[in-house]
Design a protein around this motif. Structure first.
Motif, PDB file in Angstrom:
ATOM      1  N   LEU A 490      71.582  13.842  29.243  1.00 31.48           N
ATOM      2  CA  LEU A 490      70.502  12.859  29.143  1.00 31.48           C
ATOM      3  C   LEU A 490      70.871  11.759  28.151  1.00 31.48           C
ATOM      4  CD1 LEU A 490      67.314  15.117  29.197  1.00 31.48           C
ATOM      5  CD2 LEU A 490      68.309  13.824  31.083  1.00 31.48           C
ATOM      6  N   ARG A 491      72.007  11.164  28.389  1.00 32.25           N
ATOM      7  CA  ARG A 491      72.531  10.179  27.431  1.00 32.25           C
ATOM      8  C   ARG A 491      71.551   9.036  27.218  1.00 32.25           C
ATOM      9  NH1 ARG A 491      77.847   6.618  28.667  1.00 32.25           N
ATOM     10  NH2 ARG A 491      76.521   6.160  30.449  1.00 32.25           N
ATOM     11  N   ALA A 492      70.990   8.496  28.281  1.00 31.30           N
ATOM     12  CA  ALA A 492      70.085   7.340  28.161  1.00 31.30           C
ATOM     13  C   ALA A 492      68.851   7.693  27.365  1.00 31.30           C
ATOM     14  CB  ALA A 492      69.708   6.827  29.554  1.00 31.30           C
ATOM     15  N   ALA A 493      68.262   8.873  27.660  1.00 33.72           N
ATOM     16  CA  ALA A 493      67.052   9.277  26.936  1.00 33.72           C
ATOM     17  C   ALA A 493      67.376   9.555  25.470  1.00 33.72           C
ATOM     18  CB  ALA A 493      66.444  10.510  27.600  1.00 33.72           C
ATOM     19  N   THR A 494      68.559  10.102  25.210  1.00 40.41           N
ATOM     20  CA  THR A 494      68.958  10.400  23.830  1.00 40.41           C
ATOM     21  C   THR A 494      69.128   9.112  23.045  1.00 40.41           C
ATOM     22  OG1 THR A 494      70.092  12.393  24.584  1.00 40.41           O
ATOM     23  CG2 THR A 494      70.653  11.586  22.405  1.00 40.41           C
ATOM     24  N   ILE A 495      69.795   8.126  23.644  1.00 34.94           N
ATOM     25  CA  ILE A 495      69.983   6.844  22.949  1.00 34.94           C
ATOM     26  C   ILE A 495      68.640   6.171  22.734  1.00 34.94           C
ATOM     27  CG2 ILE A 495      71.025   4.556  23.152  1.00 34.94           C
ATOM     28  CD1 ILE A 495      73.327   5.860  24.685  1.00 34.94           C
ATOM     29  N   ALA A 496      67.746   6.288  23.742  1.00 33.94           N
ATOM     30  CA  ALA A 496      66.416   5.688  23.616  1.00 33.94           C
ATOM     31  C   ALA A 496      65.624   6.322  22.491  1.00 33.94           C
ATOM     32  CB  ALA A 496      65.659   5.821  24.940  1.00 33.94           C
ATOM     33  N   ALA A 497      65.910   7.634  22.197  1.00 34.23           N
ATOM     34  CA  ALA A 497      65.221   8.320  21.095  1.00 34.23           C
ATOM     35  C   ALA A 497      65.801   7.941  19.746  1.00 34.23           C
ATOM     36  CB  ALA A 497      65.299   9.828  21.293  1.00 34.23           C
ATOM     37  N   GLY A 498      66.862   7.114  19.744  1.00 38.43           N
ATOM     38  CA  GLY A 498      67.411   6.629  18.485  1.00 38.43           C
ATOM     39  C   GLY A 498      68.613   7.395  17.967  1.00 38.43           C
ATOM     40  N   PHE A 499      69.140   8.371  18.705  1.00 40.62           N
ATOM     41  CA  PHE A 499      70.270   9.160  18.233  1.00 40.62           C
ATOM     42  C   PHE A 499      71.581   8.455  18.576  1.00 40.62           C
ATOM     43  CE2 PHE A 499      66.922  12.384  18.904  1.00 40.62           C
ATOM     44  CZ  PHE A 499      66.855  12.887  17.619  1.00 40.62           C
ATOM     45  N   ARG A 500      72.508   8.436  17.610  1.00 41.71           N
ATOM     46  CA  ARG A 500      73.771   7.710  17.775  1.00 41.71           C
ATOM     47  C   ARG A 500      74.991   8.648  17.849  1.00 41.71           C
ATOM     48  NH1 ARG A 500      73.718   2.476  16.078  1.00 41.71           N
ATOM     49  NH2 ARG A 500      75.793   2.473  17.004  1.00 41.71           N
ATOM     50  N   SER A 501      74.984   9.715  17.064  1.00 41.07           N
ATOM     51  CA  SER A 501      76.155  10.630  17.036  1.00 41.07           C
ATOM     52  C   SER A 501      75.678  12.072  17.217  1.00 41.07           C
ATOM     53  CB  SER A 501      76.908  10.494  15.710  1.00 41.07           C
ATOM     54  OG  SER A 501      76.078  10.839  14.618  1.00 41.07           O
ATOM     55  N   ALA A 516      75.267  26.757  23.803  1.00 37.46           N
ATOM     56  CA  ALA A 516      75.874  25.742  22.941  1.00 37.46           C
ATOM     57  C   ALA A 516      74.838  25.290  21.915  1.00 37.46           C
ATOM     58  CB  ALA A 516      76.365  24.560  23.762  1.00 37.46           C
ATOM     59  N   LEU A 517      75.353  24.936  20.705  1.00 31.26           N
ATOM     60  CA  LEU A 517      74.542  24.408  19.623  1.00 31.26           C
ATOM     61  C   LEU A 517      74.814  22.904  19.528  1.00 31.26           C
ATOM     62  CD1 LEU A 517      72.757  24.561  17.046  1.00 31.26           C
ATOM     63  CD2 LEU A 517      74.853  25.144  15.792  1.00 31.26           C
ATOM     64  N   LEU A 518      73.728  22.089  19.547  1.00 34.93           N
ATOM     65  CA  LEU A 518      73.855  20.633  19.541  1.00 34.93           C
ATOM     66  C   LEU A 518      73.012  20.074  18.386  1.00 34.93           C
ATOM     67  CD1 LEU A 518      74.666  17.908  20.912  1.00 34.93           C
ATOM     68  CD2 LEU A 518      72.580  18.124  22.265  1.00 34.93           C
ATOM     69  N   VAL A 519      73.664  19.320  17.453  1.00 36.08           N
ATOM     70  CA  VAL A 519      72.940  18.611  16.401  1.00 36.08           C
ATOM     71  C   VAL A 519      73.215  17.118  16.565  1.00 36.08           C
ATOM     72  CG1 VAL A 519      72.893  20.503  14.753  1.00 36.08           C
ATOM     73  CG2 VAL A 519      74.864  19.010  14.805  1.00 36.08           C
ATOM     74  N   GLU A 520      72.157  16.305  16.343  1.00 35.73           N
ATOM     75  CA  GLU A 520      72.243  14.872  16.603  1.00 35.73           C
ATOM     76  C   GLU A 520      71.776  14.093  15.378  1.00 35.73           C
ATOM     77  OE1 GLU A 520      71.305  14.897  21.380  1.00 35.73           O
ATOM     78  OE2 GLU A 520      69.621  14.934  19.975  1.00 35.73           O
ATOM     79  N   SER A 521      72.416  12.938  15.168  1.00 37.20           N
ATOM     80  CA  SER A 521      72.089  12.082  14.025  1.00 37.20           C
ATOM     81  C   SER A 521      71.837  10.667  14.510  1.00 37.20           C
ATOM     82  CB  SER A 521      73.228  12.088  13.003  1.00 37.20           C
ATOM     83  OG  SER A 521      72.983  11.172  11.949  1.00 37.20           O
ATOM     84  N   ARG A 522      70.950   9.972  13.789  1.00 36.43           N
ATOM     85  CA  ARG A 522      70.672   8.569  14.120  1.00 36.43           C
ATOM     86  C   ARG A 522      71.696   7.635  13.490  1.00 36.43           C
ATOM     87  NH1 ARG A 522      65.385  10.821  14.066  1.00 36.43           N
ATOM     88  NH2 ARG A 522      64.285  10.285  16.033  1.00 36.43           N
TER      89      ARG A 522
END
Length: 800
Positions: A490-501, A516-522
Motif C-alpha cells: 500500500l505504498r500510495a496510502a502509506t505515503i499519503a499517511a506521511g511515512f517516508r522510510s 514480518a515486522l514493519l516499522v515506519e518513520s515520517r
C-alpha cells in the motif's frame, strides 16, 4: 569546593617540622620508609650475627655437655659391670671344690655376706634340687628343704659362669638372683639373692655438677637404681620418658628428654651389655644451657642499643629531606582538591625534583582531560539510558510472553516497544497464512484507524512485493525512501499517511516463515545499525510468541480429542463387560447344573469337559470383572464402601482361597501375623481383592520354594509384606508392572498368562485408601511386595 580543601590543608601546612615528621612516619611516608629500611638493615645484620653466635654457642655447649655426660654414663656402666663381676667372683669362691663339708660351706657363705653388703641371702642347693641350707644377712640359718627343680636357677646354673636372673621388685626394693654350679658331678649349686638398691651408691658417685642425676633401668624400662634413693622402691615405669622409650625401641638415644616431673633435661645414655640394662645421666636444660641464656641477655642489650643508635641516625639523615617532601605533599593535596593550576616548586636536582615535575605534568594533563570528561560522561549517560530502556522493553516482552499465551497481547506489547525504541512513528506485524500462502495484518501501532482498516482488507501473497522478498531471502531490508520501492505494501496510502522510510524484519522460525515486522518513520533515511539489531531482537520475541501460541492451540486440541477418546473407551469397556458377564454367568450356571446331574448322569469324559468349561469361564469372568473395575476407575464411577473390618480375617480368607493353588504346585504357603492387630476401617471387599491379586501373582510366578505373607501394625498403618522365591523382577519392569495391561514378561511368548490388570487395579484401590504399594526384587532372588494401608480410613482418596 577548592576553598573547602584549602581549609583542610592549613593544619598540615602550618604544622611544626617535628609534628610533620611524626605524622609522616605514622602514615608510612617516605620518611618512615627511609627510617624503616635503614633500621631494618641494621636489625637484619645484628639478628643474623646474633643468631649465628647463639647457634654456635648452643651447639658447642650441647656437644660438650653431652660428651661429658656420655663419659659419666659409660664410666657408671663399667662400674656396674665391675659390681656384677665382683658378685660373680664372690659366689664362685664359695663353689670351689675344697669346700666339701657343710660347716666349711656355711663358713664361706658367712664370709661372703660379711664382705658383700649387696647379698641379702645365700643358699646351697644339692644335686637333686633340694635346699640344703640358707643364710641371711641378719645371721639366720634355715633348713627348709624347698624343691628348686622347677626354678630357672636350677636349670641355668653352670660351673664356668654365673647365671643372672631377672630383676624382681620386692617391698624392700629391686632384687636379682645369681646362681653358680659347684664343682663335681651332681654337686648342686649356690644361689644368692642380690639387693640392687646398692647400685644407687655407684650412681651417686658420678655426680659432678648442679642438678645432675642418674638412674638405671631394665631393658623394659623399670627403675632399678636412682641417685634419688626415695624413688627406688616404687617400681617406677621409666619407659614413658621419651629418652628411655627411644633407646628401648631403636637403640637411638635422644639428646633432649624429660624427667618424671615433665621438665626438659639434657640426656646421655649407656648400656650394661651383660645385663642389657639402660643407664641414663641427665641434667635440667635450664641449668645445662645457663651460658647460652646469659649470651642471649647480652645480645638483647646490644640489639636494643644498636636499634636506638640506628633510629637516631636515620632521623638525622631523613630530616634533610623534609623541605622538598613538604612541597610535594602540599602540591599533591592541592591537586587532589582539584586545583590543577598550582605548580610545585622543587629544585633539589634529585628524584624528588623529578617527582615534582611529574606532578606538574600530570596537573596539566588533568586540566585537559577534565575538560573532555564531562562531555564523554553526558554521552555515556544518554547511551546507558537508551540501553536500559531497550533492556526494560525486552524484559517486559519476555514477561508478557511467559505470563500469557494470548498472541495478540504479546505481539501488541512487542510492537509498541519496537516503535518507541526505534524512534519511529508507526509499525505493524504481519502474520503469514500457510494455507492461503498470503500475509495479513496481525497488529498495528501508531497508524490511523482508517489506514489500519485498509491494511486488513488487503491480502498480500508471499511472492508479491517487499514482504514476499523479505520472507523469501530471510534478511532485514532498509527502505530509506518508500516512494522509491514499487513493491512496498500500500505504498500510495502509506505515503499519503506521511511515512517516508521503513524497516522490514522477517519473522522466521525453524519450520518456515511466520510473518514480518514493519516499522515506519515520517523522516527519510536509513535506520541506525543499533536500531536494526534491536528490531531483530524484537522480531525474535515475536517469533517465540507465535510459535508458543500455535503449540498451545495444538496441545489444547489434542487434549480435547484424547479426553473424548478416553471417555468413549471407558463407556465401551463398561457396556461390553456388562453385556459379556450376563451370558457368561448363565453358561457357568448351566454347566454347574449339568455337572451336578440335574439333567441326568453324564459320562466321565463329559464331566471333564464341563470342568474345563467352568475353569475357563471363571477365568474369563475374572478378566471381565477386572476390565469393568478399570473402566469404572478411569471414569471416576467407583467408590469405596467404608466399614469396620478385621485384617486378620482378610488375610486368613485370602490364604484359604489360594491354598489349593499353592498346594497344587508343591509350594509352601505361610502367614505370620503380629499380634495384636487393631480393627481397621475401609472397604473390606476391595482389600481382599488387593491381597488376592498380589498373593495369586506370587504363587503363579513361583515354581519352587514358597510364599510368605507377614502383617503388623506400624504407627497408624497396616504393613502387609508378601515375599516369594520366584524368578524375580528386572529393575526396568518394577515400575511398569503397576501400569494397566503390563506384566514383567510382556512378550507374546509369555507362559504364565493374564491381562496385566491385577496389580494396576490393586494399586488404585490402595491409593484410594490413602496407602502405598511397592516392590523390591532382584533377578533370581524372588520379589517382595510391601503394602501400607491406613488403619482408619475416614474418606476416600483420589487414585493416581
Amino acid at each position: 569546593m577548592l576553598s573547602t580543601r584549602d581549609d583542610a590543608l592549613k593544619p598540615a601546612l602550618t604544622a611544626s617540622p617535628t609534628d610533620l615528621l611524626r605524622n609522616l612516619f605514622r602514615q608510612r611516608s617516605l620518611f618512615g620508609k627511609y627510617i624503616a629500611y635503614f633500621v631494618g638493615l641494621v636489625v637484619f645484620v645484628l639478628t643474623i650475627s646474633s643468631a649465628v653466635d647463639v647457634w654456635i654457642t648452643y651447639r658447642d655447649t650441647k656437644n660438650m655437655l653431652l660428651h661429658a655426660q656420655g663419659e659419666k654414663a659409660d664410666a657408671a656402666a663399667r662400674r656396674v659391670e665391675q659390681f656384677l663381676a665382683e658378685l660373680e667372683r664372690q659366689i664362685s669362691w664359695a663353689t670351689r671344690a675344697s669346700a666339701v663339708t657343710a660347716n666349711q660351706r656355711q663358713e664361706d657363705y658367712r664370709r661372703i655376706l660379711a664382705n658383700t653388703p649387696a647379698i641379702a641371702e645365700i643358699a646351697q642347693i644339692d644335686g637333686s634340687g633340694k635346699e640344703v641350707v640358707t643364710l641371711s644377712r641378719d645371721g639366720g640359718v634355715l633348713h627348709t628343704g624347698d624343691d628348686w627343680t622347677l626354678t630357672a636357677a636350677f636349670r641355668e646354673a653352670r660351673l664356668d659362669s654365673a647365671w643372672f636372673g631377672p630383676v624382681v621388685f620386692a617391698s624392700t626394693g629391686p632384687r636379682m638372683q645369681i646362681a653358680m654350679a659347684h664343682a663335681g658331678e651332681g654337686a648342686g649349686f649356690t644361689v644368692a639373692e642380690i639387693e640392687l638398691k646398692y647400685l644407687s651408691d655407684i650412681l651417686n658417685g658420678i655426680q659432678a655438677g648442679p642438678g645432675i642425676s642418674a638412674y638405671l633401668t631394665t631393658s623394659e624400662g623399670r627403675l632399678i637404681a636412682h641417685t634419688d634413693t626415695s624413688l627406688v622402691g616404687k617400681n617406677l615405669d621409666m619407659s614413658r620418658l621419651p629418652q628411655v622409650h627411644a633407646l628401648k625401641k631403636s637403640d637411638a638415644p635422644v639428646d633432649i628428654g624429660s624427667d618424671l616431673e615433665g621438665q626438659s633435661v639434657l640426656s646421655a645414655a649407656a648400656t650394661v651389655p651383660r645385663m642389657n640394662w639402660l643407664l641414663f645421666v641427665e641434667q635440667p636444660v635450664s641449668q645445662a644451657f645457663g651460658p647460652v641464656l646469659a649470651l642471649l641477655v647480652r645480645l638483647a642489650w646490644l640489639f636494643a642499643l644498636g636499634l636506638i643508635l640506628c633510629v637516631g641516625a636515620g632521623m638525622l639523615l631523613a630530616q634533610r629531606m623534609m623541605g622538598p617532601i613538604r612541597a610535594v605533599q602540599e602540591g599533591a593535596l592541592r591537586l587532589a582538591a582539584g586545583d590543577f593550576d598550582h605548580m610545585i616548586e622543587v629544585h633539589t636536582g634529585d628524584e624528588v625534583e623529578v617527582l615534582a615535575d611529574e606532578f606538574n605534568r600530570m596537573a596539566a594533563q588533568l586540566r585537559e582531560f577534565y575538560a573532555r570528561l564531562e562531555q564523554k560522561v553526558d554521552d555515556r549517560t544518554r547511551d546507558l539510558a537508551r540501553s536500559v530502556s531497550e533492556l526494560k522493553a525486552l524484559e517486559e516482552i519476555g514477561r508478557a510472553l511467559a505470563a500469557s499465551l494470548e498472541l495478540s497481547e504479546v505481539l501488541q506489547t512487542a510492537l509498541t516497544h519496537a516503535v518507541e525504541l526505534a524512534e519511529a512513528d508507526g509499525g505493524a506485524i504481519y502474520s503469514f497464512d500457510r494455507e492461503r500462502n498470503a500475509f495479513h495484518l496481525a497488529e498495528a501501532h501508531g497508524l490511523d484507524p482508517s489506514f489500519v482498516a485498509a491494511l486488513r482488507e488487503v491480502k498480500l501473497t508471499r511472492l508479491d512485493g517487499l514482504l514476499g522478498e523479505v520472507a523469501e531471502h530471510g534478511r532485514t531490508v532498509q527502505v530509506p525512501e518508500i516512494g522509491d520501492v514499487p513493491g512496498f505494501p500500500l505504498r500510495a496510502a502509506t505515503i499519503a499517511a506521511g511515512f517516508r522510510s521503513a524497516l522490514v524484519v522477517p519473522l522466521i522460525a525453524p519450520d518456515g516463515v511466520l510473518g514480518a515486522l514493519l516499522v515506519e518513520s515520517r523522516r527519510p533515511g536509513p535506520f541506525a545499525a543499533n536500531k536494526v539489531s534491536l528490531m531483530q531482537a524484537f522480531a525474535h520475541q515475536s517469533v517465540l510468541a507465535m510459535r508458543n501460541a500455535r503449540l498451545f492451540r495444538k496441545v489444547e486440541e489434542n487434549g480435547r480429542q484424547l479426553a473424548i477418546a478416553s471417555e468413549h473407551k471407558s463407556r465401551f469397556f463398561a457396556n461390553m463387560s456388562h453385556e459379556l458377564r450376563t451370558p457368561l454367568n448363565a453358561i457357568l450356571g448351566y454347566a454347574e447344573l449339568l455337572r451336578d446331574g440335574l439333567y441326568g448322569d453324564l459320562p466321565d469324559r463329559a464331566k471333564g469337559v464341563l470342568e474345563r468349561v467352568q475353569s475357563n469361564g471363571a477365568h474369563l469372568l475374572g478378566l471381565i470383572n477386572d476390565v469393568l473395575d478399570l473402566s469404572k476407575l478411569e471414569a471416576g464411577e467407583l467408590s469405596l464402601a467404608l466399614d469396620e473390618y478385621s485384617m486378620r480375617n482378610i488375610i486368613e480368607q485370602v490364604v484359604g482361597t489360594t491354598y489349593s493353588l499353592a498346594h497344587a504346585k508343591g509350594l509352601e504357603l505361610s502367614e505370620e501375623i503380629e499380634e495384636p492387630l487393631p480393627i481397621g476401617r475401609g472397604d473390606e471387599r476391595r482389600l481382599v481383592q488387593v491381597l488376592l491379586n498380589v498373593l495369586s501373582n506370587a504363587i503363579k510366578f513361583t515354581d519352587e520354594g514358597g510364599v510368605t505373607i507377614n502383617a503388623r501394625a506400624v504407627a497408624d498403618m497396616f504393613e502387609i509384606i508378601v515375599k516369594d522365591t520366584g524368578p524375580g523382577i528386572a529393575p526396568d519392569d518394577q515400575a511398569r508392572i503397576f501400569e494397566a495391561f503390563q506384566q514383567g514378561d510382556n512378550t507374546s511368548t509369555r507362559q504364565k498368562g493374564g491381562t496385566g490388570l491385577g496389580l494396576s487395579i490393586s494399586k488404585r484401590f490402595v491409593e484410594m485408601h490413602g496407602g502405598t504399594i511397592s516392590v523390591a526384587s532382584k533377578l533370581g532372588e524372588g520379589a517382595t511386595f510391601t503394602i501400607h494401608i491406613p488403619i482408619r480410613v475416614e474418606r476416600q482418596k483420589a487414585a493416581a
